[in-house]
Design an enzyme around this catalytic site. Structure first.
Site, short mmCIF file in Angstrom:
data_model
loop_
_atom_site.label_atom_id
_atom_site.label_comp_id
_atom_site.label_asym_id
_atom_site.label_seq_id
_atom_site.Cartn_x
_atom_site.Cartn_y
_atom_site.Cartn_z
N THR A 97 10.74 1.77 -3.55
CA THR A 97 10.38 0.43 -3.89
C THR A 97 11.04 -0.55 -4.32
O THR A 97 11.99 -1.42 -4.70
CB THR A 97 9.12 0.17 -3.20
OG1 THR A 97 8.24 1.00 -3.12
CG2 THR A 97 8.10 -1.59 -2.83
N SER B 207 -2.79 5.30 -0.79
CA SER B 207 -3.72 4.10 -0.28
C SER B 207 -4.51 4.19 0.72
O SER B 207 -3.96 5.14 2.45
CB SER B 207 -2.68 3.16 0.19
OG SER B 207 -1.89 2.57 -0.63
N ASN C 15 1.07 -0.99 -0.23
CA ASN C 15 0.13 0.47 0.14
C ASN C 15 0.74 1.21 0.17
O ASN C 15 1.75 2.18 0.80
CB ASN C 15 -0.92 0.22 1.30
CG ASN C 15 -1.88 -1.00 1.54
OD1 ASN C 15 -2.95 -0.78 0.58
ND2 ASN C 15 -2.09 -2.06 1.82
N GLU C 16 1.10 1.75 -1.20
CA GLU C 16 2.13 3.32 -0.97
C GLU C 16 1.49 3.81 -1.10
O GLU C 16 0.52 4.03 -0.79
CB GLU C 16 2.44 3.29 -2.75
CG GLU C 16 2.80 1.55 -2.87
CD GLU C 16 4.72 1.68 -2.75
OE1 GLU C 16 4.90 2.30 -1.54
OE2 GLU C 16 5.78 0.67 -3.22
N PRO C 17 1.84 5.23 -0.62
CA PRO C 17 1.68 6.65 -0.54
C PRO C 17 0.29 6.95 -1.31
O PRO C 17 0.45 6.62 -2.22
CB PRO C 17 2.84 7.59 -0.24
CG PRO C 17 3.70 6.41 -0.69
CD PRO C 17 3.35 5.25 -0.90
#
Ligand code: F6R
Length: 645
Positions: free
Chosen positions: A194, A179, A175-177
């Site tokens: 990532t 989310s 869940n990247e920024p």
């Protein structure tokens, strides 16, 4: 009520107040262990107790699992509990957080493969109870696949415990920024940071998949208990943001603050940015020893953007560091001078000690001279990145420098470097038409075939790894000559943990420590430079350091300083530095030249020199002389153990 009771109550209330003070900063329960092993063992014991308790009541348990380097010691402990203490997983159902999109299950970097290798193949969990998102479903079926994953979690009774790691972007799962807190299982595009972090596993960032299927933040938050693990100082910044910062979708892990039963389980290095360690004087009373004073003064100067000698009493008081002045009854002026001098004295152009000089206030002793100096480079480029300029100086100043490359570094060499070598051999055969080259031809063909056969991401067979290692040896020697080292000043150890391992899953072996013990015995160094292990305990640098520290601690009677340098990892902060070796612009150029010799490495770290310039700028801002660049070192504190911090 007796006087002692009353005093006790007052003290208890005061203690509670102090606790509240810490809680003001830490908004989620944070448990700190000495290292990843002890933290993982504690978590494994908790999980084992849950599994056994449910089994005794005839019930089942649902675990959410993570991949990456972080949970590896936890899985190793679960396997040990299964093998040695009969822990059964027959009543356990698992759901993994995520999977790269587009990777087949048998791909060496797929999370499916990872889980089989690291856990499932070693315990008695039935296959039917294992759930991992499928990265191979066609694009048009992804949505249904994700909904089905959510449905399966609900049908299993929901997650009892979800294990999490944290990425440097603050992601949990993938869940990247951006989310949201109610996001569910879905396809996501991976953040640049990532992908960069996964680059070593995939032999270069270009090969890292661009997307993944991940459980959502909402899915994770529905678990009844959450435990987020983080190890190493590389994670310290993001752990601090997640634990102490505000809840935001820019740092998914910060949502754990909203969960009623969430715990951050971290080692000391990952905890090091928390206010209680970084600025302890803001949290409660502290013991103002020299290290603490230096930390506070350097912090204050940085915060107020003032050189140390210009700080005044009000600066201390108004920034929460007034306790420093109060504790010593010194005025800012006196504290400033003391710390200024201490920082000033870390600067030396004589990293091996200055012969004939009074060394009372110098970082390194003057005698013996010349010294036998051992420089350990975990992967071949590390020593040049961390201390290329210093190596040159040591050599120039007449010391006997031995540069030991602990691993071959072959995992970082691009396929194309090996292919080029093989093709040169083949062309040599074609152009010379000599029958003498027959065996070389067969060898070159076997290399080309092996690389073709394994595909872009496959594991290199031994022959290819060997060749890649030798190519890097040539480049390492080339770089050594840029730093004035002679051919015989370098030694290559090819430690077994690296030659037989993969990134994030290395395992220290006895033979590794034994090889270092032999070096120490044969060379009898007066001074040692090595990288330390605090940045990421799963990295080759950390394992190579453990091989050294194991050998070092087992060896008695040592009259020798051990200095830590930083390779590609987080650089030291100004207050941590105990020796600062300045570099001129020419010396910096020379260092760049040495690093450039590593042409076959996927990601030779040319940023190294900008980090050296950063340190020089920080020193300048503190009021020290203005240098072009600085290489920084810290003494290894051997107190208590092999670990760096
Ligand atoms: C992987 C996962 C990720 C990782 C994170 C940290 O299943 O969920 O959130 O936990 O990227 O990775 P490592 O542990 O390799 O530092």
């Amino acid at each position: 009520m007796s006087n002692t009771d009353a005093a006790g109550q007052i003290l208890e209330a005061a203690g509670k107040k102090q606790l509240t003070q810490r809680e003001r900063f830490e908004k989620v329960r944070t448990l700190i262990h000495r290292d990843s092993e002890s933290a993982s063992a504690a978590l494994a014991a908790e999980v084992a107790a849950m599994i056994r308790e449910r089994a005794a009541a005839g019930g089942r348990i649902v675990l959410g699992l993570a991949t990456g380097s972080t949970p590896v010691p936890f899985y190793r402990e679960l396997i040990r509990l299964h093998c040695e203490e009969g822990l059964s997983f027959a009543n356990v159902t698992t759901f993994n957080l995520d999977e790269y999109y587009g990777l087949p299950r048998d791909h060496p970097e797929s999370y499916y493969r990872f889980m089989r290798d690291q856990l499932f193949d070693h315990i008695d969990i039935p296959d039917s109870q294992i759930n991992i998102p499928d990265g191979t479903v066609p694009m048009e079926a992804v949505y249904d696949h994700c909904l089905d994953y959510e449905r399966r979690i609900v049908e299993a009774g929901g997650l009892d415990l979800q294990i999490l790691g944290i990425g440097r972007t603050g992601h949990i799962g993938f869940n990247e920024p951006g989310s949201s807190s109610d996001s569910i299982t879905r396809m996501i595009t991976l953040d640049r940071v990532t992908r960069q972090d996964a680059a070593a596993d995939f032999m270069g960032v270009a090969n890292v998949p661009r997307s993944a299927i991940t459980m959502g933040v909402g899915t994770i938050l529905e678990a009844r208990r959450l435990v987020l693990m983080a190890w190493g100082s590389n994670k310290a910044g993001i752990v601090q943001e997640a634990v102490e910062g505000r809840v935001t979708d820019q740092v998914s892990a910060s949502f754990l603050q909203t969960h009623p039963n969430a715990t951050f389980l971290v080692d000391r290095a990952a905890a090091s940015n928390l206010t209680r360690f970084r600025y302890p004087w803001l949290v409660g009373p502290v013991e103002w020893d020299v290290a603490m004073k230096k930390r506070a003064v350097v912090w204050l100067a940085g915060k107020l953007e003032k050189p140390i000698l210009k700080l005044v009493d009000e600066d201390y008081n108004e920034s929460g560091a007034g306790g420093l002045l109060a504790s010593t009854s010194e005025a800012a002026y006196e504290v400033n001078i003391d710390i200024f001098n201490r920082v000033q004295r870390t600067i030396t152009g004589w990293p091996g000690g200055k012969p004939g000089a009074d060394d009372t206030n110098r970082p390194e002793r003057s005698l013996p001279f010349p010294k036998r100096i051992l420089v350990l480079s975990p992967e071949p480029a590390d020593a040049y990145i961390g201390m290329g300029g210093t190596i040159e100086r040591l050599k120039e100043q007449g010391h006997e420098v031995k540069l030991v490359f602990q691993t071959s570094g072959s995992l970082r060499v691009a396929d194309v470097a090996a292919l080029n070598f093989a093709r040169v051999v083949l062309e040599m055969v074609e152009t010379t038409h000599s029958p003498e080259w027959e065996s070389q031809t067969a060898y070159a063909r076997s290399i080309i075939e092996a690389i073709d056969a394994k595909g872009e991401f496959g594991i290199d067979p031994e022959s290819v790894r060997k060749l890649k290692g030798l190519i890097l040896r040539g480049e390492a020697r080339d770089a050594a000559s840029t730093c004035r080292l002679k051919y015989h000043d370098s030694q290559f150890l090819d430690l077994p943990f690296y030659e037989t391992g993969r990134y994030r899953r290395f395992h220290l072996e006895e033979a590794d420590t034994a090889a270092l013990a032999t070096i120490l015995e044969d060379f009898q160094p007066h001074s040692i430079f090595t990288t330390g292990d605090a940045s990421d305990p799963s990295s080759p640098q950390a394992i190579a350091f453990r091989a050294f520290s194991g050998a070092w601690l087992a060896r008695g009677g040592r009259d020798c300083n051990v200095w830590l340098y930083r390779g590609r990892d987080r650089p030291f902060e100004a207050h941590e530095i105990e020796m600062a070796v300045p570099m001129s612009p020419d010396q910096l150029d020379q260092k760049v030249e040495a690093i450039r010799k590593f042409m076959s490495i996927n990601d030779a770290d040319l940023n190294a020199t900008s980090r050296n310039q950063e340190i020089a700028k920080t020193y300048d801002a503190l009021g020290m002389a203005e240098y072009e660049a600085i290489e920084a070192f810290r003494r290894w504190n051997t107190e208590g153990a092999g670990s760096e911090t």
